[in-house]
Design a protein around this motif. Structure first.
Motif, PDB file in Angstrom:
ATOM      1  N   MET A  11     -20.292 -37.090 101.578  1.00 24.21           N
ATOM      2  CA  MET A  11     -18.982 -35.881 100.358  1.00 24.21           C
ATOM      3  C   MET A  11     -19.176 -35.046 101.450  1.00 24.21           C
ATOM      4  O   MET A  11     -20.310 -34.299 101.704  1.00 24.21           O
ATOM      5  CB  MET A  11     -19.385 -35.746  99.083  1.00 24.21           C
ATOM      6  CG  MET A  11     -19.025 -36.373  98.124  1.00 24.21           C
ATOM      7  SD  MET A  11     -20.010 -35.446  96.355  1.00 24.21           S
ATOM      8  CE  MET A  11     -21.114 -35.184  96.590  1.00 24.21           C
ATOM      9  N   CYS A  63     -13.556 -34.575  98.329  1.00 21.97           N
ATOM     10  CA  CYS A  63     -14.539 -35.471  98.762  1.00 21.97           C
ATOM     11  C   CYS A  63     -15.198 -35.594  96.689  1.00 21.97           C
ATOM     12  O   CYS A  63     -15.624 -36.916  95.950  1.00 21.97           O
ATOM     13  CB  CYS A  63     -15.704 -35.486  98.942  1.00 21.97           C
ATOM     14  SG  CYS A  63     -15.159 -35.864 100.675  1.00 21.97           S
ATOM     15  N   GLU A  64     -15.657 -34.759  96.672  1.00 23.49           N
ATOM     16  CA  GLU A  64     -16.623 -34.270  94.992  1.00 23.49           C
ATOM     17  C   GLU A  64     -15.088 -34.728  93.873  1.00 23.49           C
ATOM     18  O   GLU A  64     -16.023 -35.550  92.802  1.00 23.49           O
ATOM     19  CB  GLU A  64     -16.279 -32.755  95.279  1.00 23.49           C
ATOM     20  CG  GLU A  64     -17.136 -31.638  95.510  1.00 23.49           C
ATOM     21  CD  GLU A  64     -17.673 -30.608  95.930  1.00 23.49           C
ATOM     22  OE1 GLU A  64     -18.001 -29.437  96.314  1.00 23.49           O
ATOM     23  OE2 GLU A  64     -16.686 -30.245  95.140  1.00 23.49           O
ATOM     24  N   ASN A 123     -12.669 -37.144  94.104  1.00 26.44           N
ATOM     25  CA  ASN A 123     -12.681 -38.635  94.047  1.00 26.44           C
ATOM     26  C   ASN A 123     -14.278 -38.903  93.457  1.00 26.44           C
ATOM     27  O   ASN A 123     -13.763 -39.808  92.644  1.00 26.44           O
ATOM     28  CB  ASN A 123     -12.635 -39.080  95.653  1.00 26.44           C
ATOM     29  CG  ASN A 123     -12.020 -38.618  96.124  1.00 26.44           C
ATOM     30  OD1 ASN A 123     -10.770 -38.794  95.601  1.00 26.44           O
ATOM     31  ND2 ASN A 123     -11.452 -38.667  97.392  1.00 26.44           N
ATOM     32  N   VAL A 124     -15.166 -38.498  93.232  1.00 26.79           N
ATOM     33  CA  VAL A 124     -16.485 -39.081  92.812  1.00 26.79           C
ATOM     34  C   VAL A 124     -16.010 -38.409  91.201  1.00 26.79           C
ATOM     35  O   VAL A 124     -16.864 -39.454  89.835  1.00 26.79           O
ATOM     36  CB  VAL A 124     -17.558 -37.966  94.056  1.00 26.79           C
ATOM     37  CG1 VAL A 124     -18.844 -38.543  92.816  1.00 26.79           C
ATOM     38  CG2 VAL A 124     -18.180 -39.133  94.910  1.00 26.79           C
ATOM     39  N   ALA A 162     -19.607 -32.636  90.732  1.00 25.35           N
ATOM     40  CA  ALA A 162     -20.024 -32.693  92.143  1.00 25.35           C
ATOM     41  C   ALA A 162     -20.000 -31.992  92.384  1.00 25.35           C
ATOM     42  O   ALA A 162     -19.655 -30.774  93.039  1.00 25.35           O
ATOM     43  CB  ALA A 162     -19.135 -33.887  92.721  1.00 25.35           C
ATOM     44  N   HIS A 175     -20.842 -31.077  96.947  1.00 26.50           N
ATOM     45  CA  HIS A 175     -20.700 -31.849  98.340  1.00 26.50           C
ATOM     46  C   HIS A 175     -21.727 -31.366  99.334  1.00 26.50           C
ATOM     47  O   HIS A 175     -22.464 -31.718 100.273  1.00 26.50           O
ATOM     48  CB  HIS A 175     -19.238 -31.694  99.241  1.00 26.50           C
ATOM     49  CG  HIS A 175     -18.907 -30.559  99.920  1.00 26.50           C
ATOM     50  ND1 HIS A 175     -18.156 -29.957  99.006  1.00 26.50           N
ATOM     51  CD2 HIS A 175     -18.638 -30.135 101.196  1.00 26.50           C
ATOM     52  CE1 HIS A 175     -17.554 -28.612  99.591  1.00 26.50           C
ATOM     53  NE2 HIS A 175     -18.314 -29.383 101.276  1.00 26.50           N
ATOM     54  N   ASP A 224     -25.062 -32.138  98.167  1.00 28.52           N
ATOM     55  CA  ASP A 224     -25.179 -33.951  98.140  1.00 28.52           C
ATOM     56  C   ASP A 224     -25.493 -34.237  96.861  1.00 28.52           C
ATOM     57  O   ASP A 224     -26.136 -35.153  96.980  1.00 28.52           O
ATOM     58  CB  ASP A 224     -25.964 -34.357  99.578  1.00 28.52           C
ATOM     59  CG  ASP A 224     -25.033 -33.666 100.695  1.00 28.52           C
ATOM     60  OD1 ASP A 224     -24.047 -34.144 100.866  1.00 28.52           O
ATOM     61  OD2 ASP A 224     -25.658 -34.303 101.852  1.00 28.52           O
ATOM     62  N   TYR A 270     -18.846 -43.632  98.316  1.00 29.60           N
ATOM     63  CA  TYR A 270     -19.271 -42.384  98.549  1.00 29.60           C
ATOM     64  C   TYR A 270     -20.785 -43.480  98.491  1.00 29.60           C
ATOM     65  O   TYR A 270     -20.916 -44.352  98.408  1.00 29.60           O
ATOM     66  CB  TYR A 270     -19.619 -41.716  97.578  1.00 29.60           C
ATOM     67  CG  TYR A 270     -17.933 -40.706  98.469  1.00 29.60           C
ATOM     68  CD1 TYR A 270     -17.760 -40.194  99.025  1.00 29.60           C
ATOM     69  CD2 TYR A 270     -16.927 -40.724  97.735  1.00 29.60           C
ATOM     70  CE1 TYR A 270     -16.502 -39.414  99.728  1.00 29.60           C
ATOM     71  CE2 TYR A 270     -16.179 -40.077  97.705  1.00 29.60           C
ATOM     72  CZ  TYR A 270     -15.779 -40.245  98.521  1.00 29.60           C
ATOM     73  OH  TYR A 270     -15.029 -38.443  99.273  1.00 29.60           O
TER      74      TYR A 270
END
Length: 68
Positions: free
Chosen positions: A11, A16-17, A19-20, A35, A37, A40, A64
């Motif tokens: 991430m 990215c956060e 998406n997760v 989340a 990033h 992690d 991820y």
């Protein structure tokens, strides 16, 4: 209900956060996801019936890697 902290690599940003988080929120039995990033990690609140394998699969399907 249980609180879990999952180590997630790859991430790199707030996107990215998101998406997760979206991938995990789509699972039945997940009531909260956060989340981070920079750390992690992903913090979740989940019903006891949600397995670690289900959580890991959703994160991996989003692109991820679950560490450890």
């Amino acid at each position: 209900m249980s609180h879990r902290t999952i180590s997630v690599t790859d991430m790199a940003c707030t996107g990215c956060e998101e998406n997760v988080e979206d991938a995990l929120e789509a699972l039945d039995g997940i009531s909260a996801v956060e989340a981070d990033h920079e750390a992690d990690t992903v913090e979740i609140e989940a019903d006891d019936g949600v397995s670690d394998e289900e959580v890991a699969a959703a994160i991996e399907d989003a692109g991820y890697e679950v560490a450890g």
